[in-house]
Design a protein around this motif. Structure first.
Motif, PDB file in Angstrom:
ATOM      1  N   SER A  50       1.044  -1.210  -0.138  1.00 22.79           N
ATOM      2  CA  SER A  50      -0.034   0.035   0.135  1.00 22.79           C
ATOM      3  C   SER A  50       1.117   1.359   0.042  1.00 22.79           C
ATOM      4  O   SER A  50       0.672   2.312  -0.760  1.00 22.79           O
ATOM      5  N   ALA A  51       1.935   1.267   0.797  1.00 24.49           N
ATOM      6  CA  ALA A  51       2.772   2.298   1.122  1.00 24.49           C
ATOM      7  C   ALA A  51       3.603   2.657  -0.437  1.00 24.49           C
ATOM      8  O   ALA A  51       3.624   3.803  -0.924  1.00 24.49           O
ATOM      9  N   GLY A  52       4.033   1.483  -1.085  1.00 21.62           N
ATOM     10  CA  GLY A  52       4.656   1.731  -2.360  1.00 21.62           C
ATOM     11  C   GLY A  52       3.899   2.036  -3.627  1.00 21.62           C
ATOM     12  O   GLY A  52       4.225   3.106  -4.064  1.00 21.62           O
ATOM     13  N   SER A  53       2.407   1.492  -3.451  1.00 20.76           N
ATOM     14  CA  SER A  53       1.796   1.928  -4.483  1.00 20.76           C
ATOM     15  C   SER A  53       1.251   3.405  -4.528  1.00 20.76           C
ATOM     16  O   SER A  53       0.822   4.138  -5.328  1.00 20.76           O
ATOM     17  N   PHE A  54       1.126   3.987  -3.251  1.00 20.08           N
ATOM     18  CA  PHE A  54       0.548   5.323  -2.857  1.00 20.08           C
ATOM     19  C   PHE A  54       1.528   6.260  -3.185  1.00 20.08           C
ATOM     20  O   PHE A  54       1.179   7.479  -3.703  1.00 20.08           O
ATOM     21  N   LEU A  55       2.727   6.046  -3.530  1.00 21.91           N
ATOM     22  CA  LEU A  55       3.687   6.992  -3.947  1.00 21.91           C
ATOM     23  C   LEU A  55       3.628   7.787  -5.198  1.00 21.91           C
ATOM     24  O   LEU A  55       3.772   8.993  -5.304  1.00 21.91           O
ATOM     25  N   PRO A  56       3.051   7.035  -6.225  1.00 28.26           N
ATOM     26  CA  PRO A  56       2.818   7.685  -7.661  1.00 28.26           C
ATOM     27  C   PRO A  56       1.812   8.616  -7.512  1.00 28.26           C
ATOM     28  O   PRO A  56       1.940   9.885  -8.314  1.00 28.26           O
ATOM     29  N   MET A  57       0.948   8.534  -6.622  1.00 27.80           N
ATOM     30  CA  MET A  57      -0.305   9.530  -6.335  1.00 27.80           C
ATOM     31  C   MET A  57       0.408  11.005  -5.820  1.00 27.80           C
ATOM     32  O   MET A  57      -0.108  12.008  -6.249  1.00 27.80           O
ATOM     33  N   VAL A  58       1.190  10.723  -4.861  1.00 29.56           N
ATOM     34  CA  VAL A  58       1.893  11.849  -4.083  1.00 29.56           C
ATOM     35  C   VAL A  58       2.694  12.626  -5.229  1.00 29.56           C
ATOM     36  O   VAL A  58       2.769  14.020  -5.528  1.00 29.56           O
ATOM     37  N   VAL A  59       3.387  11.758  -6.188  1.00 33.04           N
ATOM     38  CA  VAL A  59       4.548  12.622  -6.918  1.00 33.04           C
ATOM     39  C   VAL A  59       3.873  12.944  -8.303  1.00 33.04           C
ATOM     40  O   VAL A  59       3.963  14.031  -8.718  1.00 33.04           O
ATOM     41  N   LEU A  60       2.557  12.454  -8.685  1.00 37.01           N
ATOM     42  CA  LEU A  60       2.026  12.940  -9.927  1.00 37.01           C
ATOM     43  C   LEU A  60       0.987  13.986  -9.771  1.00 37.01           C
ATOM     44  O   LEU A  60       0.267  14.283 -10.539  1.00 37.01           O
ATOM     45  N   SER A  61       0.248  14.038  -8.320  1.00 42.18           N
ATOM     46  CA  SER A  61      -0.510  15.294  -8.306  1.00 42.18           C
ATOM     47  C   SER A  61      -0.225  16.552  -8.571  1.00 42.18           C
ATOM     48  O   SER A  61      -0.781  17.189  -9.195  1.00 42.18           O
ATOM     49  N   PRO A  62       1.249  16.774  -8.333  1.00 47.92           N
ATOM     50  CA  PRO A  62       1.703  18.239  -8.715  1.00 47.92           C
ATOM     51  C   PRO A  62       1.732  18.093 -10.232  1.00 47.92           C
ATOM     52  O   PRO A  62       1.393  19.204 -11.013  1.00 47.92           O
ATOM     53  N   VAL A  63       2.227  17.238 -11.030  1.00 46.58           N
ATOM     54  CA  VAL A  63       2.424  16.943 -12.462  1.00 46.58           C
ATOM     55  C   VAL A  63       0.823  17.452 -12.812  1.00 46.58           C
ATOM     56  O   VAL A  63       0.451  18.012 -14.169  1.00 46.58           O
ATOM     57  N   GLY A  64      -0.116  16.537 -12.326  1.00 43.19           N
ATOM     58  CA  GLY A  64      -1.443  16.784 -12.912  1.00 43.19           C
ATOM     59  C   GLY A  64      -1.986  18.077 -12.560  1.00 43.19           C
ATOM     60  O   GLY A  64      -2.697  18.515 -13.435  1.00 43.19           O
ATOM     61  N   GLY A  65      -1.606  18.811 -11.707  1.00 39.25           N
ATOM     62  CA  GLY A  65      -1.964  20.384 -11.566  1.00 39.25           C
ATOM     63  C   GLY A  65      -1.425  21.118 -12.477  1.00 39.25           C
ATOM     64  O   GLY A  65      -2.014  21.954 -13.072  1.00 39.25           O
ATOM     65  N   ILE A  66       0.061  20.569 -12.808  1.00 34.74           N
ATOM     66  CA  ILE A  66       0.736  21.541 -13.850  1.00 34.74           C
ATOM     67  C   ILE A  66      -0.159  21.537 -15.385  1.00 34.74           C
ATOM     68  O   ILE A  66      -0.233  22.397 -16.018  1.00 34.74           O
ATOM     69  N   VAL A  67      -0.283  19.889 -15.587  1.00 37.57           N
ATOM     70  CA  VAL A  67      -0.912  19.806 -16.957  1.00 37.57           C
ATOM     71  C   VAL A  67      -2.403  20.190 -16.914  1.00 37.57           C
ATOM     72  O   VAL A  67      -2.834  20.799 -17.713  1.00 37.57           O
ATOM     73  N   ALA A  68      -3.007  20.331 -15.874  1.00 34.71           N
ATOM     74  CA  ALA A  68      -4.486  20.544 -15.623  1.00 34.71           C
ATOM     75  C   ALA A  68      -4.563  22.190 -15.987  1.00 34.71           C
ATOM     76  O   ALA A  68      -5.617  22.585 -16.431  1.00 34.71           O
ATOM     77  N   ASP A  69      -3.723  23.130 -15.705  1.00 33.16           N
ATOM     78  CA  ASP A  69      -3.632  24.378 -15.770  1.00 33.16           C
ATOM     79  C   ASP A  69      -3.320  24.829 -17.431  1.00 33.16           C
ATOM     80  O   ASP A  69      -3.115  25.964 -17.795  1.00 33.16           O
ATOM     81  N   ARG A  70      -2.651  23.886 -18.155  1.00 38.21           N
ATOM     82  CA  ARG A  70      -2.165  24.167 -19.521  1.00 38.21           C
ATOM     83  C   ARG A  70      -2.843  23.306 -20.468  1.00 38.21           C
ATOM     84  O   ARG A  70      -2.784  23.822 -21.781  1.00 38.21           O
TER      85      ARG A  70
END
Length: 407
Positions: A50-70
């Motif tokens: 669970s801990a390992g699989s949760f890491l991409p959400m933490v990492v990709l949330s900021p990336v998703g925000g950058i993409v969402a604004d562009r």
């Protein structure tokens, strides 16, 4: 006086698409960890995966925000839903042909990564589809949709899992993602193209720096609250993610259907909290939000005491009731925080700031999940739950000054 129109067609389509997509997601979130725990019986392994699989959400949330604004937010939702459908279809083909733990780990990594990139697009679209005075009910509606999907998902997942194992759940969730993606193609979300120039990495670095500067320098109190929420997630949210499967399946030995119903109680609490947030609206005071966190912390204390003192049948009822009340309070808190950030943040930063907020608030959860996997393996469940309640209450009390300084 002219009455303000609440929500338009495009917002309603976003909501319907969310219902279908999040239902597929909820069924998977119920089934995959349960399948792993049933196959291995190890809380430590459950915590580590669970801990390992949760890491991409933490990492990709900021990336998703950058993409969402562009990028057009509708296109992000469509692409990610189709990607989730393809991922689950491939997993269904590989199940039984490859080693379970690495296969499940890879699927969860990708699934949480998709979810991490998806949510900022949804949240950033809300201010574009709802009037400023409707941000609170709009966020409440999004939260209610999530809770409704999470209510029905585990219950149906429990029935399907009891009936024929994991495969029917995979087929249902895959169909949900495809249907949601097709529906989202009809949504129109206002989008202005931005030509900032430079490489994607330079643009991402610039956007991330600007978002963090806004959170920690221009609005430093928001940064302090995020750090406190991060600590709360470390001790409270992580305990629930790992603890509920262990408590219900191992300590109380409930069957799959009753386990699904208990997960439905969590979602029913989220639905009730969303309805309550929509009804109360502006009467909710962000300066008193620390009381909601304190209520969450104290709300799990009866759960721990029942595991130590009550028979298993009574313990199951207490766990379900505490889960319901916990989600009512946490949903009220989430709606308040999201509406406050959306109302305070410049339009061009909304997606990035929200994604950073989500990522920063979640970054402690993988550590907490790994920690609780070991604790539930080594210590009595009641002791772990009561300890988590006490520490979380201290964090909630520490957040009082930060919330009171908000305006």
């Amino acid at each position: 006086m002219q009455k303000t129109k609440r929500f338009g067609k495009d917002f309603i389509l976003v909501i319907i698409g969310q219902i279908i997509s999040l239902f597929g997601n909820a069924v998977l979130r119920f089934a995959l960890p349960l399948y792993l725990f049933d196959q291995t019986g190890s809380p430590t392994l459950l915590g580590l995966v669970s801990a390992g699989s949760f890491l991409p959400m933490v990492v990709l949330s900021p990336v998703g925000g950058i993409v969402a604004d562009r990028v057009n937010k509708r296109n992000i939702m469509v692409v990610l839903d189709f990607s989730a459908a393809a991922l689950i279809a491939l997993f269904a083909l590989a199940l039984g042909r490859m080693p379970l733990v690495p296969l499940l780990m890879a699927v969860l990594l990708l699934l949480y990564g998709i979810q991490g990139a998806y949510q900022p697009a949804v949240q950033a679209s809300i201010p574009l589809l709802a009037a400023p005075e409707q941000l609170m009910p709009a966020n409440a509606a999004v939260n209610m949709v999530s809770s409704l999907a999470s209510l029905v998902g585990p219950v149906l997942g429990g029935v399907l899992y009891s009936w024929n194992g994991l495969r029917p759940i995979l087929y249902v969730s895959c169909a949900c993602f495809v249907f949601s993606a097709v529906m989202e193609t009809f949504i129109r979300i206002p989008h202005a193209s931005r030509g900032d120039g430079g490489s994607i990495w330079r643009v991402a670095q610039k956007d991330m720096a600007r978002s963090l500067r806004y959170i920690f320098r221009e609005k430093p109190v928001v940064g302090r609250i995020i750090l406190l929420v991060c600590a709360f997630n470390l001790f409270m949210s992580s305990m629930l993610i790992i603890g509920l499967p262990v408590i219900l399946r191992q300590t109380l030995a409930v069957d799959t259907l009753r386990y699904g119903l208990s997960q439905g109680a969590l979602a029913a609490g989220g639905l009730a909290g969303g309805i309550l947030a929509g009804v109360l609206g502006e009467r909710l005071d962000i300066r008193r939000a620390h009381f909601l966190l304190l209520g969450c912390a104290l709300g799990i204390l009866p759960m721990g005491l029942s595991l130590a003192l009550a028979p298993a049948s009574a313990g199951y009822v207490v766990v379900a009731v505490c889960s319901f009340m916990l989600m009512v309070l946490s949903t009220l808190f989430s709606v308040q925080m999201m509406a406050f950030v959306q109302s305070q943040t410049p339009g061009e930063l909304v997606g990035k700031v929200i994604s950073c907020l989500l990522a920063l608030s979640m970054c402690a959860q993988p550590i907490g999940q790994a920690m609780y996997g070991v604790l539930f393996e080594q210590c009595p469940a009641w002791l772990v739950v009561c300890g988590a309640s006490g520490v979380s209450a201290l964090v909630a009390l520490a957040s009082r000054a930060a919330f009171r300084s908000l305006r």
